[in-house]
Motif scaffolding. Structure first.
Motif, PDB file in Angstrom:
ATOM      1  N   PRO A   1      32.735  12.669  27.924  1.00  0.00           N
ATOM      2  CA  PRO A   1      34.113  12.441  27.467  1.00  0.00           C
ATOM      3  C   PRO A   1      34.150  12.381  25.941  1.00  0.00           C
ATOM      4  O   PRO A   1      33.144  12.077  25.292  1.00  0.00           O
ATOM      5  CB  PRO A   1      34.462  11.070  28.075  1.00  0.00           C
ATOM      6  N   GLU A   2      35.292  12.678  25.369  1.00  0.00           N
ATOM      7  CA  GLU A   2      35.416  12.716  23.907  1.00  0.00           C
ATOM      8  C   GLU A   2      34.977  11.407  23.264  1.00  0.00           C
ATOM      9  O   GLU A   2      34.330  11.403  22.225  1.00  0.00           O
ATOM     10  CB  GLU A   2      36.870  13.011  23.513  1.00  0.00           C
ATOM     11  N   ASN A   3      35.342  10.286  23.903  1.00  0.00           N
ATOM     12  CA  ASN A   3      34.980   8.978  23.346  1.00  0.00           C
ATOM     13  C   ASN A   3      33.468   8.819  23.265  1.00  0.00           C
ATOM     14  O   ASN A   3      32.922   8.384  22.245  1.00  0.00           O
ATOM     15  CB  ASN A   3      35.555   7.847  24.206  1.00  0.00           C
ATOM     16  N   SER A   4      32.791   9.159  24.366  1.00  0.00           N
ATOM     17  CA  SER A   4      31.337   9.012  24.425  1.00  0.00           C
ATOM     18  C   SER A   4      30.654   9.938  23.433  1.00  0.00           C
ATOM     19  O   SER A   4      29.675   9.568  22.778  1.00  0.00           O
ATOM     20  CB  SER A   4      30.838   9.294  25.844  1.00  0.00           C
ATOM     21  N   LEU A   5      31.153  11.163  23.314  1.00  0.00           N
ATOM     22  CA  LEU A   5      30.572  12.123  22.384  1.00  0.00           C
ATOM     23  C   LEU A   5      30.756  11.656  20.944  1.00  0.00           C
ATOM     24  O   LEU A   5      29.850  11.787  20.112  1.00  0.00           O
ATOM     25  CB  LEU A   5      31.212  13.499  22.571  1.00  0.00           C
ATOM     26  N   ALA A   6      31.907  11.072  20.659  1.00  0.00           N
ATOM     27  CA  ALA A   6      32.169  10.549  19.318  1.00  0.00           C
ATOM     28  C   ALA A   6      31.201   9.417  18.985  1.00  0.00           C
ATOM     29  O   ALA A   6      30.656   9.346  17.876  1.00  0.00           O
ATOM     30  CB  ALA A   6      33.615  10.057  19.223  1.00  0.00           C
ATOM     31  N   MET A   7      30.968   8.530  19.962  1.00  0.00           N
ATOM     32  CA  MET A   7      30.052   7.414  19.733  1.00  0.00           C
ATOM     33  C   MET A   7      28.620   7.897  19.583  1.00  0.00           C
ATOM     34  O   MET A   7      27.852   7.383  18.751  1.00  0.00           O
ATOM     35  CB  MET A   7      30.177   6.401  20.875  1.00  0.00           C
ATOM     36  N   LEU A   8      28.235   8.902  20.377  1.00  0.00           N
ATOM     37  CA  LEU A   8      26.891   9.465  20.275  1.00  0.00           C
ATOM     38  C   LEU A   8      26.674  10.130  18.920  1.00  0.00           C
ATOM     39  O   LEU A   8      25.621   9.978  18.293  1.00  0.00           O
ATOM     40  CB  LEU A   8      26.676  10.487  21.399  1.00  0.00           C
ATOM     41  N   THR A   9      27.675  10.850  18.433  1.00  0.00           N
ATOM     42  CA  THR A   9      27.593  11.487  17.122  1.00  0.00           C
ATOM     43  C   THR A   9      27.417  10.445  16.026  1.00  0.00           C
ATOM     44  O   THR A   9      26.610  10.626  15.105  1.00  0.00           O
ATOM     45  CB  THR A   9      28.862  12.321  16.855  1.00  0.00           C
ATOM     46  N   ALA A  10      28.158   9.353  16.132  1.00  0.00           N
ATOM     47  CA  ALA A  10      28.056   8.290  15.136  1.00  0.00           C
ATOM     48  C   ALA A  10      26.658   7.665  15.138  1.00  0.00           C
ATOM     49  O   ALA A  10      26.045   7.466  14.088  1.00  0.00           O
ATOM     50  CB  ALA A  10      29.107   7.215  15.412  1.00  0.00           C
ATOM     51  N   PHE A  11      26.160   7.358  16.316  1.00  0.00           N
ATOM     52  CA  PHE A  11      24.831   6.757  16.445  1.00  0.00           C
ATOM     53  C   PHE A  11      23.764   7.677  15.851  1.00  0.00           C
ATOM     54  O   PHE A  11      22.889   7.228  15.098  1.00  0.00           O
ATOM     55  CB  PHE A  11      24.535   6.487  17.919  1.00  0.00           C
ATOM     56  N   LEU A  12      23.849   8.959  16.166  1.00  0.00           N
ATOM     57  CA  LEU A  12      22.844   9.898  15.684  1.00  0.00           C
ATOM     58  C   LEU A  12      22.954  10.111  14.181  1.00  0.00           C
ATOM     59  O   LEU A  12      21.938  10.301  13.503  1.00  0.00           O
ATOM     60  CB  LEU A  12      22.982  11.236  16.411  1.00  0.00           C
ATOM     61  N   ALA A  13      24.166  10.068  13.642  1.00  0.00           N
ATOM     62  CA  ALA A  13      24.334  10.211  12.192  1.00  0.00           C
ATOM     63  C   ALA A  13      23.560   9.120  11.455  1.00  0.00           C
ATOM     64  O   ALA A  13      22.899   9.375  10.444  1.00  0.00           O
ATOM     65  CB  ALA A  13      25.815  10.151  11.820  1.00  0.00           C
TER      66      ALA A  13
END
Length: 254
Positions: free
Chosen positions: A204-216
């Motif tokens: 989901p968009e929310n999960s992908l956004a959080m994953l992107t933030a964590f990886l950044a």
């Protein structure tokens, strides 16, 4: 399950490149054409990775903040600031892994006895575990978070191919036979698994956004450690050239 064949076609070459880098990076010395100094090469590729963070991942974090702030299923009182907190968590998590590895390395090493049997050190296992998570997440985002275009994938593969190549050389130097026997295969599998999950699943968009933030946060930490490590001399000029040149390259495709 609907699988986007076009997505496989444009991302598989990049995933294969990353796999080959980990498996056979020992024999790849692309930047030797310009310099034989490993520290200079590492600083150059680190500069490119940091440029990618500031000019590609930071805008993605801004978009992620908007997605989270507008989400009804993830209502928070922080107006989307949660995304930056997750980036901080990513930074701290990978820094913690690095500190633990560094601490354990003082007490044990990978040992080989006369029978060629190897006892893998705790520091090696912690190091590889942290990196396989990092690489697996990066391979997932190769499929799901980068621009779905040949240009976007090529830019991603270029910068992180260099990043992974320098990482592989560092692992060979630090862990020697342990990496050659086990580490390179584990990291190559991490690339494949992350890519495969990306092809087969859509978060989901929310999960992908959080994953992107964590990886950044993880990308910033790992590249900072590579450049600022106390046991090597960074090359500021090479770092600056790598960052500025790649930054200009990104600007030309915006």
């Amino acid at each position: 399950m609907n699988i986007d064949s076009n997505l496989i076609i444009i991302t598989a070459p990049a995933a294969l490149l990353f796999i080959l880098i980990f498996l056979y990076g020992k024999h790849i010395h692309v930047l030797r054409l310009f310099t034989d100094n490993h520290c200079s090469i590492e600083s150059f590729t680190t500069g490119m990775s940091i440029a990618y963070v500031f000019m590609h991942m930071m805008p993605e974090l801004h978009e992620a903040r908007e997605i989270i702030s507008e989400s009804e299923s993830l209502a928070t009182p922080f107006d989307g600031m949660l995304v930056y907190y997750l980036a901080l968590i990513g930074f701290i998590a990978f820094l913690g892994n690095e500190r633990l590895r560094s601490h354990l390395s003082k007490f044990d090493d990978a040992l080989i006895n006369s029978g060629s049997e190897m006892t893998l050190s705790k520091s090696f296992l912690v190091h590889i575990a942290g990196l396989v998570i990092y690489i697996g997440l990066m391979s997932y985002l190769l499929v799901r978070s980068t621009e779905s275009s040949i240009t976007g994938i090529a830019l991603f593969a270029f910068v992180f191919g260099g990043h992974f190549l320098v990482m592989a050389h560092g692992l060979i130097k630090e862990h020697a036979l342990g990496y050659q026997r086990y580490g390179r295969w584990i990291l190559a599998f991490g690339v494949f698994l992350g890519w495969l999950i990306g092809v087969l699943t859509i978060l989901p968009e929310n999960s992908l956004a959080m994953l992107t933030a964590f990886l950044a946060g993880g990308v910033i930490m790992i590249n900072s450690m590579m450049e600022l490590s106390a046991n090597k001399e960074g090359r500021f000029a090479w770092f600056a050239v790598g960052g500025l040149l790649y930054g200009l390259l990104l600007l030309s495709f915006i």
